[in-house]
Design an enzyme around this catalytic site. Structure first.
Site, PDB file in Angstrom:
ATOM      1  N   GLU A  32     -11.696   7.414   8.813  1.00  0.00           N
ATOM      2  CA  GLU A  32     -11.812   6.231   9.677  1.00  0.00           C
ATOM      3  C   GLU A  32     -11.460   4.965   8.898  1.00  0.00           C
ATOM      4  O   GLU A  32     -11.738   4.896   7.709  1.00  0.00           O
ATOM      5  CB  GLU A  32     -13.272   6.081  10.155  1.00  0.00           C
ATOM      6  CG  GLU A  32     -13.782   7.302  10.859  1.00  0.00           C
ATOM      7  CD  GLU A  32     -15.293   7.260  11.095  1.00  0.00           C
ATOM      8  OE1 GLU A  32     -15.913   6.192  10.892  1.00  0.00           O
ATOM      9  OE2 GLU A  32     -15.838   8.300  11.473  1.00  0.00           O
ATOM     10  N   LYS A  66     -12.242   1.422   7.471  1.00  0.00           N
ATOM     11  CA  LYS A  66     -13.518   0.774   7.150  1.00  0.00           C
ATOM     12  C   LYS A  66     -13.410  -0.669   7.655  1.00  0.00           C
ATOM     13  O   LYS A  66     -12.699  -1.498   7.073  1.00  0.00           O
ATOM     14  CB  LYS A  66     -13.774   0.827   5.645  1.00  0.00           C
ATOM     15  CG  LYS A  66     -15.146   0.299   5.266  1.00  0.00           C
ATOM     16  CD  LYS A  66     -15.466   0.664   3.817  1.00  0.00           C
ATOM     17  CE  LYS A  66     -16.861   0.257   3.440  1.00  0.00           C
ATOM     18  NZ  LYS A  66     -17.123  -1.168   3.569  1.00  0.00           N
ATOM     19  N   ARG A  70     -28.405  -4.487  10.289  1.00  0.00           N
ATOM     20  CA  ARG A  70     -28.780  -3.465   9.325  1.00  0.00           C
ATOM     21  C   ARG A  70     -29.926  -3.950   8.432  1.00  0.00           C
ATOM     22  O   ARG A  70     -30.803  -3.190   8.054  1.00  0.00           O
ATOM     23  CB  ARG A  70     -27.549  -3.133   8.474  1.00  0.00           C
ATOM     24  CG  ARG A  70     -27.803  -2.171   7.367  1.00  0.00           C
ATOM     25  CD  ARG A  70     -26.490  -1.815   6.681  1.00  0.00           C
ATOM     26  NE  ARG A  70     -26.722  -0.891   5.596  1.00  0.00           N
ATOM     27  CZ  ARG A  70     -27.078  -1.244   4.385  1.00  0.00           C
ATOM     28  NH1 ARG A  70     -27.242  -2.524   4.091  1.00  0.00           N
ATOM     29  NH2 ARG A  70     -27.280  -0.345   3.454  1.00  0.00           N
ATOM     30  N   LYS A 109     -15.550  11.253   5.906  1.00  0.00           N
ATOM     31  CA  LYS A 109     -16.837  11.892   6.207  1.00  0.00           C
ATOM     32  C   LYS A 109     -16.621  13.382   6.419  1.00  0.00           C
ATOM     33  O   LYS A 109     -15.668  13.767   7.124  1.00  0.00           O
ATOM     34  CB  LYS A 109     -17.439  11.290   7.493  1.00  0.00           C
ATOM     35  CG  LYS A 109     -17.628   9.789   7.427  1.00  0.00           C
ATOM     36  CD  LYS A 109     -18.059   9.198   8.768  1.00  0.00           C
ATOM     37  CE  LYS A 109     -18.181   7.679   8.648  1.00  0.00           C
ATOM     38  NZ  LYS A 109     -18.436   7.007   9.909  1.00  0.00           N
ATOM     39  N   LYS A 113     -11.712   2.020  -0.988  1.00  0.00           N
ATOM     40  CA  LYS A 113     -11.316   0.657  -0.623  1.00  0.00           C
ATOM     41  C   LYS A 113      -9.921   0.285  -1.094  1.00  0.00           C
ATOM     42  O   LYS A 113      -9.420   0.826  -2.083  1.00  0.00           O
ATOM     43  CB  LYS A 113     -12.323  -0.332  -1.216  1.00  0.00           C
ATOM     44  CG  LYS A 113     -13.690  -0.216  -0.578  1.00  0.00           C
ATOM     45  CD  LYS A 113     -14.430  -1.514  -0.780  1.00  0.00           C
ATOM     46  CE  LYS A 113     -15.880  -1.371  -0.461  1.00  0.00           C
ATOM     47  NZ  LYS A 113     -16.653  -2.513  -0.849  1.00  0.00           N
ATOM     48  N   CYS A 159       8.353 -40.022   2.335  1.00  0.00           N
ATOM     49  CA  CYS A 159       8.681 -38.639   2.696  1.00  0.00           C
ATOM     50  C   CYS A 159       9.559 -38.022   1.604  1.00  0.00           C
ATOM     51  O   CYS A 159      10.588 -38.592   1.239  1.00  0.00           O
ATOM     52  CB  CYS A 159       9.417 -38.624   4.027  1.00  0.00           C
ATOM     53  SG  CYS A 159      10.150 -37.022   4.388  1.00  0.00           S
ATOM     54  N   CYS A 214      13.305 -37.578   3.165  1.00  0.00           N
ATOM     55  CA  CYS A 214      14.194 -38.648   3.599  1.00  0.00           C
ATOM     56  C   CYS A 214      13.780 -40.032   3.092  1.00  0.00           C
ATOM     57  O   CYS A 214      14.481 -41.009   3.323  1.00  0.00           O
ATOM     58  CB  CYS A 214      14.283 -38.671   5.118  1.00  0.00           C
ATOM     59  SG  CYS A 214      12.772 -39.252   5.904  1.00  0.00           S
TER      60      CYS A 214
END
Ligand code: IVH
Length: 673
Positions: free
Chosen positions: A116, A118, A139, A292, A316, A410, A413
């Site tokens: 899967e 992550k 969590r 898993k 990772k 600028c 220009c």
């Protein structure tokens, strides 16, 4: 008045319908009705609930708007702890993980793994009792989290009531809540334009939004969720993790479409590589993949350590941050004259890509970072975002440094530069007389969604302007073979091709032309809305700011920019020249009569980033196509957006024509839909 059986049934019916369409839209990315039709169902339900408030139920889809702010979150003790994952570092780490499992199971055979992405968001637990969402929790430390029920209830991809049958009486589903990259960008742009605080990344934004005490705020920000496992379950579940996920899908819970099952460690690495290749194109951030053991019996046999299961591991992507030195800050002028500081860095490899430049957005950003030339800085590359400097390592600041100063004029220009009130951006006042703006505006004019002049690439525009052959977009049409062939690397054949492409581009549409003008804040879709509203360029040119604001997408700021654009003499002169050389445009609507896709069946899959699904669908339908939700041998063409999944695979298997969103846009434009 007491509700009759008929009313109760009607309310029930509407709720089911709305839930079903919500599921198709948010979880399957596959709506089958238009937004307007959906809104109508929703309105009908709301009005019935208003008449019969005693029938309002907690699981009604109307109850997602958030409720009274809390003063604090109460605590939730997880009946089963929410675990975290061990990391497999490098390819060796993956093989090592597989070997450990085989040793422990005393097995020689290849192991079946669920793989899967992550998701880089926030872990959340959802409790369903008798199919109803009764609690959402963070969590926390794995044992105790916070009760965020009010907030998760506002997330449209989380069902308030499970669909179908056979779900356990009590079911705790776990997954990751995240902020889509596109929604994150939009939210930050808006916050930035209002001078409000911007979030550093989608993960922080998701965490901050989930922990809002006022759920009405959460409801306004578009979070989403992917479910990746089951915690507590009182009832039957399949004996394979992958099948459990599929079952969650049938109950209306959203599962990531890139989940796969593979056999053997070698295939794990292949999966990792393939997800890595797709990473940038996904509309959500991922920081790796998770492997898993698929068989639940084997998972139980393997068991767990204190905080991590033995049967799962995270793998990772390499860190996407690097440390390097800021060598200089230069200023660039964009198409709209915005002057942006750009960091020139000592080249550094970040996430496999060498970075030598980073955007600094504006002078405020430099001040916020407290940046001086010579500093050692932390650079970050987040998904498809341009690299940026996230912080300065003050402890490494050398003695000799140089302050970053905004140039007095600028850099392209030499015109005066101005910072208008309320804007953080500094702009050149040179307009189309500024070479940087001229080049950019001609490039934009010729681009695919504008006049689509084939063969007029960036380099050529650069050459043409530098050689003094053109000064504005209209000058393109004065080019001759004679002066083109004088250019370096321009053969007579290419010159003729370009002249032909220019000739072809003279027949265009009003939305394309408006977009091509490069008015600040007027993108492709606003240009279309303006074209539909005004019907011709004269009417648009003469519209005042108030009238302009009657157009969808156009607020006071955009209206002001459009009005200002048409006040500028040099802009009007360019438009006049375009008319003079014979540029012609039709208002799209009138040409749709041809129904160029009559009899065809089209399928849209994956998420589209430039068009909304409903817009794409409506425009295809206007051309006579039928837009279907599933791929079959009768499908004429599949439009594959980001993260397209099984439908794309099926279309590939059946050999059906597949096109990308950009191709669709070109086609719709071409056919005038
Ligand atoms: S499984 C025992 N699957 O990564 C299984 N986690 O440190 C525990 N995450 O806190 C989690 N995507 O928030 C799993 N497909 C996925 C995941 C995933 C993201 C997060 C999760 C967890 C952290 C692991």
């Amino acid at each position: 008045m007491a509700a009759s059986k008929k009313i109760i049934a009607e309310i029930e019916h509407l709720r089911n319908e709305i839930n079903q369409h919500n599921y198709l839209y948010h979880s399957q990315d596959d709506p089958i009705i238009s937004d307007a039709e959906f809104d109508r169902l929703f309105r009908d339900l709301k009005s019935l609930e208003k008449q019969y408030p005693e029938l309002i139920s907690n699981v009604s889809p109307t109850q997602r708007v958030g409720s009274t702010p809390l003063s604090s979150f109460s605590q939730v003790v997880h009946e089963l702890p929410m675990l975290s994952l061990d990391n497999a570092v490098g390819k060796d780490g993956v093989f090592e993980f597989d070997r450990r499992i085989k040793t422990r199971l005393q097995s020689d055979g290849d192991i079946r793994y669920a793989c899967e992405p992550k998701i880089d968001g926030v872990a959340v637990s959802l409790l369903y009792e008798n199919g109803q969402l009764t609690r959402g929790a963070t969590r926390g430390d794995g044992t105790t989290g916070e009760d965020i029920t009010q907030n998760v209830r506002t997330i449209e991809s989380i069902p308030l009531q499970l669909m179908g049958q056979g779900y356990p009486r009590r079911l705790e589903v776990r997954g990751e809540v995240y902020f889509a990259k596109s929604a994150f960008r939009k939210m930050n742009e808006l916050a930035h334009s209002r001078g409000e605080k911007v979030f550093a990344n989608p993960r922080n934004a998701a965490a901050g939004t989930l922990r809002q005490l006022d759920s009405k705020l959460t409801a306004q920000r578009k979070l989403a969720m992917f479910c990746y496992s089951v915690g507590l379950a009182e009832g039957e579940l399949p004996d394979r993790h992958s099948e459990i996920l599929a079952r969650l899908g049938t109950w209306g819970l959203r599962v990531n479409p890139l989940v796969d099952v593979v056999i053997g460690a070698g295939r794990l690495v292949e999966y990792f590589n393939s997800i890595g290749e797709q990473r940038e194109s996904l509309d959500y951030e991922i920081d790796g993949v998770v492997f898993k053991v698929d068989d639940i019996g084997l998972q139980q046999e393997l068991g767990m350590l204190t905080r991590t299961p033995r049967w799962a591991v995270a793998h990772k992507f390499p860190a996407e941050e690097g440390i390097t030195r800021l060598n200089d800050v230069e200023f660039q002028v964009g198409r709209t004259g915005a002057i942006t500081p750009v960091a020139r860095l000592e080249p550094v490899k970040v996430g496999g890509v060498t970075i030598s430049n980073a955007t600094l957005h504006n002078m405020d950003e430099i001040a916020r970072l407290g940046l001086v030339v010579g500093d050692t800085v932390v650079v970050q590359r987040a998904g498809d975002v341009i690299p940026k400097i996230v912080s300065v390592m003050l402890e490494k600041r050398p003695r000799k440094t140089r302050k970053v100063k905004l140039p007095a004029a600028c850099p392209a220009c030499g015109s005066e530069i101005l910072r208008s009130e309320g804007e953080v951006v500094v702009r050149c006042t040179g307009g189309l007389s500024c070479s940087a703006q001229v080049k950019e505006s001609i490039r934009h004019f010729a681009s695919r969604l504008a006049l689509d002049i084939e063969g007029l690439g960036d380099k050529l525009v650069e050459q043409l302007v530098d050689e003094g052959l053109i000064e504005n977009a209209a000058d393109l049409y004065q080019l001759t073979e004679e002066n083109l062939v004088k250019l370096e690397r321009m053969a007579p054949k290419s010159a003729n091709n370009l002249l032909e492409a220019l000739e072809k581009s003279k027949e265009t549409t009003l939305p394309r032309l408006i977009y091509a003008l490069g008015i600040q804040e007027v993108g492709e879709s606003t240009a279309r809305n303006l074209a539909m509203r005004f019907g011709d360029l004269d009417a648009l040119q003469n519209a005042d700011e108030e009238l302009l604001q009657t157009v969808a997408d156009v607020g006071p700021i955009v209206a002001h920019k459009i009005h200002h654009f048409f006040q500028q003499k040099n802009n009007l002169a360019v438009i006049d020249s375009l008319v003079e050389i014979g540029l012609q445009w039709k208002v799209e609507e009138t040409t749709v009569g041809e129904q160029r896709l009559n009899g065809e069946t089209w399928v849209l899959t994956g998420s589209l980033s430039k068009l909304t699904r409903n817009d794409a669908k409506a425009r295809l339908q206007r051309l006579g196509a039928k837009v279907s939700g599933s791929v079959s041998k009768n499908t004429s063409c599949v439009v594959a957006g980001e993260a397209a999944g099984s439908k794309l695979t099926k279309a590939q298997e059946l050999g059906i024509k597949i096109i990308a969103e950009d191709d669709l846009i070109v086609l719709l434009e071409e056919y005038g839909a």
